[in-house]
Enzyme design. Sequence first.
Site, PDB file in Angstrom:
ATOM      1  N   LYS A 118       0.807  -1.215   0.000  1.00  0.00           N
ATOM      2  CA  LYS A 118       0.000   0.000   0.000  1.00  0.00           C
ATOM      3  C   LYS A 118       0.843   1.270   0.000  1.00  0.00           C
ATOM      4  O   LYS A 118       0.510   2.262  -0.658  1.00  0.00           O
ATOM      5  CB  LYS A 118      -0.961  -0.016   1.183  1.00  0.00           C
ATOM      6  CG  LYS A 118      -2.041  -1.090   1.080  1.00  0.00           C
ATOM      7  CD  LYS A 118      -2.969  -1.053   2.275  1.00  0.00           C
ATOM      8  CE  LYS A 118      -4.120  -2.036   2.103  1.00  0.00           C
ATOM      9  NZ  LYS A 118      -3.689  -3.434   2.016  1.00  0.00           N
ATOM     10  N   ARG A 294      -6.130  -7.812 -10.205  1.00  0.00           N
ATOM     11  CA  ARG A 294      -6.772  -9.061 -10.626  1.00  0.00           C
ATOM     12  C   ARG A 294      -8.215  -8.761 -10.994  1.00  0.00           C
ATOM     13  O   ARG A 294      -8.690  -7.638 -10.861  1.00  0.00           O
ATOM     14  CB  ARG A 294      -6.757 -10.071  -9.471  1.00  0.00           C
ATOM     15  CG  ARG A 294      -7.369  -9.488  -8.188  1.00  0.00           C
ATOM     16  CD  ARG A 294      -7.552 -10.508  -7.103  1.00  0.00           C
ATOM     17  NE  ARG A 294      -7.851  -9.909  -5.815  1.00  0.00           N
ATOM     18  CZ  ARG A 294      -9.024  -9.433  -5.437  1.00  0.00           C
ATOM     19  NH1 ARG A 294     -10.046  -9.446  -6.279  1.00  0.00           N
ATOM     20  NH2 ARG A 294      -9.200  -8.931  -4.237  1.00  0.00           N
TER      21      ARG A 294
END
Length: 499
Positions: A118, A294
Amino acid sequence: MRKINKLLVANRGEIALRVMRTAKEMGIRTVAIYSQADRNALHVRFADEAVCVGGPKSSESYLHGEVIIEVCKQLKVDAIHPGYGFLSENAGFASMAAAADIIFVGPSPEAIELMGNKLAAKAAVARYNIPMVPGTEEAITDVAAAKQIATEVGFPILIKASAGGGGKGMRVVESVDAFEQQMKLAVSEATSAFGDGSVFIEKYIGSPRHIEIQVLGDTHGNIVHLFERECSIQRRHQKVIEEAPSAVLTPALREEMGRCAVNVAKACDYIGAGTVEFLVDENLNFYFLEMNTRLQVEHPVTEQITGLDLVKEQILIAEGHPLSFTQEDLHIKGHALELRVYAEDPANNFLPDIGKLETYIRPQGLGVRVDDGFEQGMDIPIYYDPMIAKLVTFGKDRGEAIAKMLRSIEEYQITGIETTLSFGTFVLQHEAFVSGNFDTKFIDRHFTPEALQQQPGSDEEEIAVALAALLMEEKKPTATSGSEQAAPVATSNWRKNRT
């Protein structure tokens, strides 16, 4: 370009079936992998070939990257589609595929690794001036220094694991007095869950909406966004109901968020299908949260409003084809909802309720889609996520999509286990959801187990009144931008009396 003739799906259940169906339409042979617990699973029966890769636990089978690569070599597989979960965001697995000259249907290992951290992701997108939640720019372990930063940011703050996900390694801290203990707990949980105890600090946005933007990028430098999904109905930081488009985004805000999402993808030279997630506050200010590298569980709602098959686009991109459309070619058509049907008991804190599907009859009809991997008489394995199916409805507007969902929930017959179907009815009939005035705190604010029991049985007259009110909304002029607010429907507490 490199043609894919044989595709191994490194996953199980509904997503494996969903990928295989598209592959079959494209003339591509498929290979299923399965654990000992999934020997009789539907995706195993559907595939052209199937190979057992280990024991029932994920760590013994679906997470065995080396074994999966070896299967690919033995069966002369051209490409791997990872689905979501398991190895889908594992940069090491993507690298193993590349080293074996096997196409990985997804982004590069470098993009996966960058966006999987992150803090690194925030640093990468910073040069595009994308709005960020105030907080630390680097991982921090010094408690005293972290407390000082938290004080400067202003409480409440959020401590988050840098390598985290699914709510693990996350702590909300309301005051400086509680900071040290909560940081130690967050570090400990992050270390246990991810093997990485690094954390960072953000200003806590107490009641945000969770809105994400679907992006597609090809190997020729083209990147587009496919509009937004509203994902604010969550339990334990995980989504239960999603819809597209959002009921609150204006065309201007949609365009701005879409532009930012495309820039996030550019920051990591993204290839394939990905999702950029944002927090949106009560004033419709938005902040970059993270990027999922994804396909998402909720991708069907985007497919419904765009008319695109995202798996087909993934495969075409992996083969080297340029996108066959531009941003200007894309338009929102209608409205879609998705309810994740989990084997969970909403009346018991959504705890898993594993067992046999004694009765399993899917809803049908125009505008109804069920993505699942089960049939009547099958057991829900204890080893994996308890999602049974994704129930998706599509209508010309939000009111019609809701009406179809309510009807579909009533028609869906599942016995032998508890499910989230009754919870879906509760949400879809709640004034906050119908009006579009909700956020990620919906369950905390509005739902109690007693709420399910307080609803009367499925009285036909009440059902007719509720559906008639929704259908009346459909006759009013609507915009296709998704920015319209749905008007409240007639109140009704009908519910399915057996889930």
